[in-house]
Design a protein around this motif. Structure first.
Motif, short mmCIF file in Angstrom:
data_model
loop_
_atom_site.label_atom_id
_atom_site.label_comp_id
_atom_site.label_asym_id
_atom_site.label_seq_id
_atom_site.Cartn_x
_atom_site.Cartn_y
_atom_site.Cartn_z
N ILE A 318 2.92 -4.97 6.60
CA ILE A 318 2.88 -6.10 5.67
C ILE A 318 1.55 -6.14 4.93
O ILE A 318 1.50 -6.39 3.71
CB ILE A 318 3.11 -7.43 6.43
N VAL A 319 0.46 -5.87 5.65
CA VAL A 319 -0.87 -5.83 5.02
C VAL A 319 -0.89 -4.81 3.89
O VAL A 319 -1.37 -5.09 2.77
CB VAL A 319 -1.95 -5.49 6.07
N ASN A 320 -0.36 -3.62 4.15
CA ASN A 320 -0.37 -2.58 3.12
C ASN A 320 0.46 -2.98 1.91
O ASN A 320 0.05 -2.76 0.77
CB ASN A 320 0.16 -1.26 3.71
N VAL A 321 1.61 -3.56 2.16
CA VAL A 321 2.47 -3.99 1.04
C VAL A 321 1.77 -5.06 0.19
O VAL A 321 1.72 -4.98 -1.04
CB VAL A 321 3.83 -4.51 1.56
N ILE A 322 1.19 -6.06 0.87
CA ILE A 322 0.50 -7.14 0.16
C ILE A 322 -0.65 -6.60 -0.67
O ILE A 322 -0.82 -6.93 -1.86
CB ILE A 322 -0.03 -8.19 1.16
N LEU A 323 -1.45 -5.72 -0.08
CA LEU A 323 -2.64 -5.22 -0.77
C LEU A 323 -2.30 -4.25 -1.89
O LEU A 323 -2.98 -4.24 -2.92
CB LEU A 323 -3.57 -4.55 0.24
#
Length: 425
Positions: A318-323
């Protein structure tokens, strides 16, 4: 409702092409007015966020990078790397990536790396048979390594927000930066697999030695900075000051490509760049403070915990997608202040090391430098290669894919980010 006002005003202003620093500041004030919070908090918040000792590294690293850029180090680095690998298949692609890694350790800036090297490397690549759009795309993506390989202003800002050791953060970027560079070389080999490429003649050892001596003083800059930090000789902030003084000595007395009359314009440019960065730091920290005091950050963190169900691997995805999405619209420094207050508490609760999270965030935001519509490196690449945004946006896709592969390896194999910091203690 306050979250709608805060983010609604922010994205509306971005859509209207208002500079991001102003967008952050105006949206923060709008949210404060809606919540009837005292505006008198703004000056003290701006002062406390920009008056940190660790942030003093920013103007010094900017000055040091500008000095070395204008000292002619870029052409010397290119010539040295060309003598090492220019004769190999995909040799000029290797030169592009290797020199970008070296120069990244000098400038600490993605756009500066593309601007300084692209004028020489892109024409050289097209002369040996590479497509111009692919050459500009590779240069733009390789330039993004500038915020991963230490020293990195983005790591300094992350450290100032979280309190994590800037030295450890710098160390965490070494292997991921090299991994990303290696993945870009492989991607360029795949893209150019059917093109007839001209091989450069193999350089003799005397020629390599000659070019090494010319590039030596530039190569020593990252050695001095990182060696001094990890050797306990000086702090990252002091290292930044040393880099600026070292650059001036090299430019004025060794290379003699800088003249005393060049110093005033050089200082003026460095002050201007520093002012832009620090203005964004101030308004972004105000935005982050509003996120905290209104409870938006806590609510978003709780929602993330529920979504990932306590699974850190899902959280990292999720962190990667958001960033990656955020990197398409906002610059790295602003993203740090907006997103870290939301992600950092969750990562800590899930047992993810803050240094590892910082490395993941910086890699994501480095990729954001080459993703439209706000990919700064792409615009620099377009400007120096005389191609349009559509051409370079299409050509950059394989390199973005390769960079994401390096990102995923760093995300799910912590050794890449944590190996060197653990070794250094």
């Amino acid at each position: 409702m306050v979250s709608l006002i805060l983010f609604g005003v922010f994205f509306l202003l971005l859509f209207l092409n208002i500079p991001i620093g102003l967008s952050l500041g105006i949206s923060s004030v709008a949210a404060l007015l809606y919540e009837k919070l005292p505006l008198s908090m703004i000056p003290s918040n701006l002062y406390s966020s920009t008056g940190k000792f660790v942030l003093l590294a920013i103007p010094f690293f900017i000055l040091g990078g500008n000095v070395m850029e204008k000292s002619g180090i870029s052409s010397r680095l290119i010539n040295f790397c060309r003598t090492l690998v220019g004769h190999k298949k995909s040799g000029m692609a290797m030169v592009c990536v290797i020199v970008s890694c070296f120069f990244a350790a000098i400038s600490g800036s993605g756009p500066a790396t593309v601007a300084a090297l692209g004028m020489i490397i892109i024409p050289a690549m097209t002369r040996v048979g590479y497509d111009k759009a692919s050459s500009a795309a590779l240069m733009s993506t390789a330039g993004a390594i500038g915020i991963i390989i230490p020293p990195s202003i983005t790591f300094v800002i992350y450290g100032s927000i979280t309190g994590k050791s800037v030295g450890a953060l710098f160390a965490s970027g070494i292997l991921p930066g090299l991994l990303m560079g290696f993945s870009l070389i492989l991607a360029m080999q795949f893209v150019s697999r059917d093109r007839p490429l001209e091989l450069l003649p193999k350089a003799s050892w005397p020629e390599r030695w000659k070019n090494f001596k010319e590039a030596f003083w530039g190569l020593m800059m990252p050695v001095i900075i990182l060696g001094g930090i990890y050797g306990g000789i000086f702090t990252p902030t002091e290292a930044a000051a040393v880099s600026a003084v070292y650059g001036l000595i090299v430019g004025l007395f060794i290379y003699r490509t800088l003249r005393w009359k060049d110093l005033l314009p050089l200082l003026r440019d460095s002050v201007s760049q520093t002012a832009v960065v620090m203005f964004i730091v101030g308004t972004a920290s105000l935005f982050a403070w509003v996120l905290t005091v209104t409870g938006i950050a806590a609510s978003a963190s709780n929602a993330l915990v529920e979504i990932c169900g306590g699974n850190k691997y899902i959280f990292l995805l999720i962190v990667n997608v958001i960033l990656l999405i955020a990197g398409c619209f906002i610059d790295a420094n602003s993203a740090m202040y907006i997103i870290v207050p939301i992600l950092y508490p969750v990562a800590t609760a899930l047992g993810i090391d803050g240094v590892h999270l910082g490395c993941i965030m910086v890699m994501n935001l480095a990729i954001g430098l080459v993703t439209p519509p706000v990919g700064v490196n792409l615009y620099v690449g377009c400007g120096i290669s005389n191609i349009n945004l559509k051409q370079i946006s299409k050509a950059v896709l394989p390199f973005v894919g390769a960079s994401i592969l390096a990102l995923l390896l760093t995300t799910y194999i912590p050794f890449f980010a944590m190996g060197i910091p653990s070794l250094l203690g």
